[in-house]
Design a protein around this motif. Structure first.
Motif, PDB file in Angstrom:
ATOM      1  N   GLU A 279       4.038 -26.318  18.811  1.00  0.00           N
ATOM      2  CA  GLU A 279       3.817 -25.245  17.845  1.00  0.00           C
ATOM      3  C   GLU A 279       4.683 -25.467  16.608  1.00  0.00           C
ATOM      4  O   GLU A 279       5.764 -26.047  16.678  1.00  0.00           O
ATOM      5  N   VAL A 280       4.179 -24.980  15.481  1.00  0.00           N
ATOM      6  CA  VAL A 280       4.905 -25.134  14.215  1.00  0.00           C
ATOM      7  C   VAL A 280       5.247 -23.753  13.668  1.00  0.00           C
ATOM      8  O   VAL A 280       4.399 -22.855  13.649  1.00  0.00           O
TER       9      VAL A 280
ATOM     10  N   PHE B 263       1.901 -32.195   6.991  1.00  0.00           N
ATOM     11  CA  PHE B 263       3.140 -31.798   6.325  1.00  0.00           C
ATOM     12  C   PHE B 263       4.325 -31.856   7.288  1.00  0.00           C
ATOM     13  O   PHE B 263       5.411 -32.309   6.921  1.00  0.00           O
ATOM     14  N   SER B 264       4.109 -31.415   8.534  1.00  0.00           N
ATOM     15  CA  SER B 264       5.188 -31.402   9.527  1.00  0.00           C
ATOM     16  C   SER B 264       5.680 -32.808   9.826  1.00  0.00           C
ATOM     17  O   SER B 264       6.871 -33.031  10.052  1.00  0.00           O
ATOM     18  N   ASN B 265       4.756 -33.765   9.838  1.00  0.00           N
ATOM     19  CA  ASN B 265       5.105 -35.150  10.179  1.00  0.00           C
ATOM     20  C   ASN B 265       5.638 -35.937   8.995  1.00  0.00           C
ATOM     21  O   ASN B 265       6.103 -37.078   9.164  1.00  0.00           O
ATOM     22  N   THR B 266       5.561 -35.376   7.803  1.00  0.00           N
ATOM     23  CA  THR B 266       6.014 -36.098   6.615  1.00  0.00           C
ATOM     24  C   THR B 266       7.299 -35.449   6.094  1.00  0.00           C
ATOM     25  O   THR B 266       8.329 -35.530   6.738  1.00  0.00           O
TER      26      THR B 266
ATOM     27  N   GLU C 114       9.401 -29.743   7.523  1.00  0.00           N
ATOM     28  CA  GLU C 114       9.308 -31.018   8.237  1.00  0.00           C
ATOM     29  C   GLU C 114       9.785 -30.813   9.666  1.00  0.00           C
ATOM     30  O   GLU C 114      10.815 -30.179   9.912  1.00  0.00           O
ATOM     31  N   SER C 115       9.036 -31.342  10.616  1.00  0.00           N
ATOM     32  CA  SER C 115       9.377 -31.168  12.028  1.00  0.00           C
ATOM     33  C   SER C 115      10.519 -32.100  12.446  1.00  0.00           C
ATOM     34  O   SER C 115      10.612 -33.229  11.973  1.00  0.00           O
TER      35      SER C 115
END
Length: 217
Positions: free
Chosen positions: A81-82, A40-43, A103-104
């Protein structure tokens, strides 16, 4: 409980699993959940609904330990870290945990496996997919100066012509047919995607590359 809490969660469940949403019946392994957070973070970001079965049936969160596991996944098993946010809703007499993942801005976010290796994932439709080297190159270049100019030599023209002639190709096929080393092909494809000449598609658990429809060489 706010009167709309239950209807809010039931509406989300009706959507099913998709690129921005994943159901988790239970959390038993922080490393596994780190894969979802990475994806999810990368998308485009998204949410986990914990205590919901794959078929949408409400099971409920079994213990507070699951919340701690999710927090551990985000802080200990994601690199970097997220930051996540958790909220519990009472639905049909059971607790449902909504985990929101943004999103990161610092991609890739990697999940750390049992051997301490870092792997980046992306979210495609309702699946978490291991990112390929082209994705890694795209993220690498996004961190660099946006004014970087991509050269357009005979090599670049040749690779684009190979794609035009053959339609959709895997990275290995692109490399083989163009006779350009795989590592260089990966970097060139990342450049082409960045400048909207080529698009990356995922089908049958394989990444393919093709010219964008409005591109003529």
């Amino acid at each position: 409980m706010h009167p709309t809490d239950e209807s809010y969660i039931l509406k989300l469940i009706d959507e099913g699993e998709h690129v921005h949403q994943d159901f988790k019946f239970a959390i038993s392994d922080a490393r596994k959940i780190a894969k979802s957070i990475s994806a999810f973070s990368n998308t485009e970001g998204g949410r986990l609904l914990v205590g919901v079965k794959d078929n949408g049936k409400i099971a409920g969160v079994r213990s507070e330990e699951e919340i701690y596991m999710i927090e551990a996944a985000a802080k200990m098993y994601c690199k970097p870290e997220v930051n996540i946010s958790n909220k519990i809703y009472r639905v049909q007499g059971k607790d449902i945990l909504e985990v929101t993942i943004e999103e990161s801005k610092n991609k890739p976010v990697c999940a750390i496996d049992a051997e301490n290796k870092a792997w980046a994932y992306v979210r495609i439709k309702d699946e978490n997919i291991l990112a390929d080297t082209v994705f890694l190159n795209r993220w690498k270049y996004n961190k660099e100066d946006e004014r970087v100019i991509v050269t357009y030599s005979e090599r670049e023209k040749h690779l684009l012509n190979v794609l035009e002639k053959n339609g959709e190709l895997t990275l290995n096929k692109c490399s083989k047919l163009s006779n350009i080393p795989r590592i260089t092909t990966s970097r060139l494809l990342a450049d082409f995607i960045r400048f909207e000449l080529v698009e990356q598609v995922f089908r049958e658990h394989t990444f393919y590359f093709r010219l964008k429809e409005d591109i003529t060489l």
